[in-house]
Design a protein around this motif. Structure first.
Motif, PDB file in Angstrom:
ATOM      1  N   UNK A  11      -3.018  16.232   4.354  1.00  0.00           N
ATOM      2  CA  UNK A  11      -3.871  15.353   3.564  1.00  0.00           C
ATOM      3  C   UNK A  11      -2.987  14.256   2.986  1.00  0.00           C
ATOM      4  N   UNK A  12      -3.394  13.004   3.194  1.00  0.00           N
ATOM      5  CA  UNK A  12      -2.613  11.853   2.743  1.00  0.00           C
ATOM      6  C   UNK A  12      -3.504  10.937   1.914  1.00  0.00           C
ATOM      7  N   UNK A  13      -2.980  10.452   0.799  1.00  0.00           N
ATOM      8  CA  UNK A  13      -3.678   9.482  -0.036  1.00  0.00           C
ATOM      9  C   UNK A  13      -3.015   8.114   0.118  1.00  0.00           C
ATOM     10  N   UNK A  14      -3.844   7.079   0.281  1.00  0.00           N
ATOM     11  CA  UNK A  14      -3.360   5.700   0.360  1.00  0.00           C
ATOM     12  C   UNK A  14      -3.960   4.907  -0.789  1.00  0.00           C
ATOM     13  N   UNK A  15      -3.129   4.123  -1.479  1.00  0.00           N
ATOM     14  CA  UNK A  15      -3.614   3.414  -2.650  1.00  0.00           C
ATOM     15  C   UNK A  15      -2.874   2.088  -2.828  1.00  0.00           C
ATOM     16  N   UNK A  16      -3.542   1.138  -3.464  1.00  0.00           N
ATOM     17  CA  UNK A  16      -2.940  -0.141  -3.829  1.00  0.00           C
ATOM     18  C   UNK A  16      -3.522  -0.565  -5.162  1.00  0.00           C
ATOM     19  N   UNK A  17      -2.785  -1.398  -5.879  1.00  0.00           N
ATOM     20  CA  UNK A  17      -3.214  -1.809  -7.214  1.00  0.00           C
ATOM     21  C   UNK A  17      -2.894  -3.282  -7.429  1.00  0.00           C
TER      22      UNK A  17
ATOM     23  N   UNK B  65       0.863  -1.187   0.000  1.00  0.00           N
ATOM     24  CA  UNK B  65       0.000   0.000   0.000  1.00  0.00           C
ATOM     25  C   UNK B  65       0.898   1.235   0.000  1.00  0.00           C
ATOM     26  N   UNK B  66       0.699   2.098  -0.980  1.00  0.00           N
ATOM     27  CA  UNK B  66       1.514   3.303  -1.112  1.00  0.00           C
ATOM     28  C   UNK B  66       0.786   4.496  -0.493  1.00  0.00           C
ATOM     29  N   UNK B  67       1.538   5.300   0.231  1.00  0.00           N
ATOM     30  CA  UNK B  67       1.005   6.505   0.878  1.00  0.00           C
ATOM     31  C   UNK B  67       1.726   7.730   0.316  1.00  0.00           C
TER      32      UNK B  67
ATOM     33  N   UNK C  47      10.516  19.931   5.672  1.00  0.00           N
ATOM     34  CA  UNK C  47       9.069  19.716   5.593  1.00  0.00           C
ATOM     35  C   UNK C  47       8.433  19.879   6.962  1.00  0.00           C
ATOM     36  N   UNK C  48       7.132  20.160   6.959  1.00  0.00           N
ATOM     37  CA  UNK C  48       6.411  20.312   8.223  1.00  0.00           C
ATOM     38  C   UNK C  48       6.001  18.977   8.814  1.00  0.00           C
ATOM     39  N   UNK C  49       6.120  17.915   8.042  1.00  0.00           N
ATOM     40  CA  UNK C  49       5.787  16.584   8.540  1.00  0.00           C
ATOM     41  C   UNK C  49       6.183  15.534   7.533  1.00  0.00           C
ATOM     42  N   UNK C  50       6.211  14.287   7.957  1.00  0.00           N
ATOM     43  CA  UNK C  50       6.567  13.193   7.067  1.00  0.00           C
ATOM     44  C   UNK C  50       5.844  11.930   7.487  1.00  0.00           C
ATOM     45  N   UNK C  51       5.760  10.982   6.557  1.00  0.00           N
ATOM     46  CA  UNK C  51       5.154   9.693   6.828  1.00  0.00           C
ATOM     47  C   UNK C  51       6.189   8.782   7.466  1.00  0.00           C
ATOM     48  N   UNK C  52       5.761   8.034   8.501  1.00  0.00           N
ATOM     49  CA  UNK C  52       6.664   7.119   9.186  1.00  0.00           C
ATOM     50  C   UNK C  52       5.948   5.797   9.449  1.00  0.00           C
ATOM     51  N   UNK C  53       6.745   4.745   9.675  1.00  0.00           N
ATOM     52  CA  UNK C  53       6.170   3.447  10.005  1.00  0.00           C
ATOM     53  C   UNK C  53       5.960   3.329  11.512  1.00  0.00           C
ATOM     54  N   UNK C  54       5.611   2.141  11.975  1.00  0.00           N
ATOM     55  CA  UNK C  54       5.298   1.953  13.386  1.00  0.00           C
ATOM     56  C   UNK C  54       6.491   2.232  14.287  1.00  0.00           C
TER      57      UNK C  54
ATOM     58  N   UNK D  21      10.286   5.254  11.579  1.00  0.00           N
ATOM     59  CA  UNK D  21      11.215   5.463  10.472  1.00  0.00           C
ATOM     60  C   UNK D  21      10.485   5.996   9.241  1.00  0.00           C
ATOM     61  N   UNK D  22      11.089   6.914   8.490  1.00  0.00           N
ATOM     62  CA  UNK D  22      10.442   7.428   7.273  1.00  0.00           C
ATOM     63  C   UNK D  22      10.060   6.298   6.332  1.00  0.00           C
ATOM     64  N   UNK D  23       8.861   6.383   5.768  1.00  0.00           N
ATOM     65  CA  UNK D  23       8.363   5.324   4.882  1.00  0.00           C
ATOM     66  C   UNK D  23       7.356   5.917   3.919  1.00  0.00           C
ATOM     67  N   UNK D  24       7.235   5.291   2.756  1.00  0.00           N
ATOM     68  CA  UNK D  24       6.249   5.707   1.766  1.00  0.00           C
ATOM     69  C   UNK D  24       5.264   4.597   1.443  1.00  0.00           C
ATOM     70  N   UNK D  25       5.461   3.421   2.035  1.00  0.00           N
ATOM     71  CA  UNK D  25       4.583   2.286   1.757  1.00  0.00           C
ATOM     72  C   UNK D  25       4.599   1.335   2.940  1.00  0.00           C
TER      73      UNK D  25
END
Length: 268
Positions: free
Chosen positions: A234-240, A177-179, A192-199, A202-206
């Motif tokens: 605002x964050x978008x999550x997607x999978x294909x 799943x990509x974020x 940046x004012x914020x970033x995506x991280x895992x549990x 750590x920085x992560x995009x998926x």
């Protein structure tokens, strides 16, 4: 006296062995990489595919005495699936045969050398993605003075990937799943004012779905975020699957943020 002669004889034998050249590896191959996978899972009745939906064969690399700087390109690997549920074609493509609750193990070999086993899930076709919980999350009242504070992390941006089942849909494991942050508050400082991280933070995009089909990342608000004016990420999550977005994708998450000072009426 006899014991002393024995020690001397052993030492002499070791000296002779030490002078002997180490034999060259068979076919010039000294070591192998692990089996490289295009994805963590393969769908029943299909070949393993990459994130763009392209069918990609299993791969491994053979190295000579120079390590990765001495890659041997003409080695012909063999792949073996150790468990029922999948098979490998002559061209090296992994095909899913039947869904399993545990992964299949795959090894590769070139000549007498063999890799360690890698795990691959065999799953039903992923069809839908949804957010089991709210998509507008609780406000992150962050502490701009302490970048490591736990309050600087949002709730999880949780999604679930499912396949139709009886009597209800079933979660699909091994789906990436990509974020992506599509809107972020303008920073007050550098970065940046914020970033995506895992549990683990750590920085992560998926993220990859677990056995229940669940995946999740979080937003970490950085000190450069606006200190007084409330705003939102605002964050978008997607999978294909096969390059086509799943039903329900993308999922839009809104994460309101404001600082501790703004929440208390203080002056930044």
């Amino acid at each position: 006296m006899t014991r002393g002669l024995g020690v001397l004889a052993a030492a002499a034998a070791l000296a002779v062995l030490g002078c002997r050249a180490i034999p060259a590896p068979a076919n010039g191959i000294l070591s192998l990489s692990t089996v490289e996978l295009a994805a963590p899972a393969v769908v029943v009745g299909d070949t393993m595919r990459d994130s763009l939906g392209n069918a990609v064969p299993l791969r491994l690399y053979a190295f000579g005495s120079g390590g990765q700087a001495d890659t041997i390109t003409d080695a012909e690997p063999t792949f073996i699936v150790l468990d029922r549920g999948a098979h490998v074609t002559q061209a090296g493509y992994l095909v899913g045969d039947s869904a399993r609750s545990t992964p299949v193990r795959i090894i590769g070999s070139v000549g007498v050398l063999q890799t360690s086993a890698v795990n691959v899930f065999v799953t039903p076709e992923p069809v839908s993605i949804a957010a089991p919980g709210a998509t507008t999350l609780d406000t992150v009242i962050f502490n701009g003075a302490d970048s490591s504070a736990s309050v600087n992390f949002s709730q999880g941006l949780g999604v679930q990937v499912t396949s139709p089942g009886t009597p209800s849909p079933v979660g699909v494991v091994g789906v990436i799943v990509h974020y992506a942050i599509t809107y972020a508050p303008a920073p007050t400082g550098s970065g940046a004012s914020g970033l995506l991280v895992d549990a683990a933070g750590h920085p992560a995009a998926a993220d990859t779905t677990d056995g229940s089909g669940n995946a999740s990342l979080r937003i970490r608000v950085r000190p450069a975020a606006p200190a007084a004016q409330p705003d939102s990420f605002v964050v978008m999550a997607s999978a294909a699957y096969r390059g086509v977005p799943l039903t329900g994708a993308p999922i839009r998450f809104v994460i309101p943020v404001r600082s501790v000072l703004a929440a208390s009426g203080g002056t930044p």
